[in-house]
Design an enzyme around this catalytic site. Sequence first.
Site, PDB file in Angstrom:
ATOM      1  CD  GLN A   1      -1.261   0.086   3.692  1.00  0.00           C
ATOM      2  OE1 GLN A   1      -1.671  -1.019   4.072  1.00  0.00           O
ATOM      3  NE2 GLN A   1      -1.638   1.218   4.256  1.00  0.00           N
TER       4      GLN A   1
ATOM      5  CB  CYS B   1      -4.835  -1.111   5.291  1.00  0.00           C
ATOM      6  SG  CYS B   1      -5.786  -0.199   6.537  1.00  0.00           S
TER       7      CYS B   1
ATOM      8  CG  HIS C   1      -3.182  -2.674   9.293  1.00  0.00           C
ATOM      9  ND1 HIS C   1      -3.058  -1.943   8.131  1.00  0.00           N
ATOM     10  CD2 HIS C   1      -2.568  -3.871   9.048  1.00  0.00           C
ATOM     11  CE1 HIS C   1      -2.398  -2.653   7.235  1.00  0.00           C
ATOM     12  NE2 HIS C   1      -2.095  -3.821   7.759  1.00  0.00           N
TER      13      HIS C   1
ATOM     14  CG  ASN D   1      -0.076  -6.658   6.456  1.00  0.00           C
ATOM     15  OD1 ASN D   1      -0.895  -5.785   6.164  1.00  0.00           O
ATOM     16  ND2 ASN D   1       0.701  -6.569   7.524  1.00  0.00           N
TER      17      ASN D   1
END
Length: 348
Positions: A134, A140, A279, A299
């Site tokens: 990102q 996110c 997050h 992630n």
Amino acid sequence: MKIILLLTCFIPVAYCTLIIIRRGDDKLWEEYKNHFSKKYSDLDDALKRPIFDKALQEMWEHNKGYHKGEQSFSMGLNHFSDMTDDEINALASGLEDKMECNNKSLLYSPPSNHPIPDGIDWNKRGYVTRVMNQGKCGACWAFSGVAALEGQLKRRHGKLVKLSEQQLTDCSTLTGNSKCGGGQMCRAYEAAIVHGGVDTEDSYPYEDEGGDCRFSPENIGSPIKGYLEIPYGDEHALLMAVALIGPVAAGLDGYRPKFRHYKSGIYDDPGCSNTTLDHALTITGYGTENGKDYWIVKNSWSTRWGEDGFAKMIRNKNNQCGLASRAVFPVLDAKPDGSPVLLGPRAT
């Protein structure tokens, strides 16, 4: 000469091996900057070096415990290792602290007495696209939401298509998100429902910044009709959704220094909050190892973080880190009245 053994994974010739370094070694600092393409003025270099040395010392202390069997995960150097807390929070998060969606989502009600496997990894089954970065954009939630949608498209139609995080970043201001300034998965889905779907990444690539909405109906890679929410804090419902439906978008407490430098093993941090979430990532599986239940997560911090961008996180431990506190997944089908309905394999 004082030496340390440190588990590190950034020097190509010593990838993921134990290497011997000197405490405060200037050569290591230079190798770190070269590997992660970091260039500083003399003034900035003097400011960054102590941050790096402190992170290095914390990893050393933690990894001593890991190699003694006292910790369930290891830590390693990555692109965050010379950044302040404020710098990392500005770059690596983006999930708003409260779940405020425009539409009331329906709660997922898992089927009762439905058998599920002891473990599953949707990445290995071809439901997960490559790990992205990102970058400096707090989106996110867009990466998390897209990954879950890609999994649903694969489940319903048997094809894996890389979809556009940039569309969700640019176009969900319509429903209250703030581009790189933060947002939520549910509002990203709501905007995509209004548009009729999400474009492919090939037609709308990621740019690491917010821009004008350029959605094109001709380039839709996946439809979306709604989304279902996991009941708050219900790890069993989350488990059933991941087992039967596929990848699930989830919020978590990603501010913990140990999480930023996670490298391998099962992340278990008692200080990780299940209510303060900043997050978002995607749960792509689960399993059990040495008696510890874990989630597999994808992630959006590049393959330089964790295990090539993935991690194992403790499961069935009071919803540690809050993965079941704000979890949703998209639905590709709807009833005549427009409400989302689960169809296809493992839907019931």
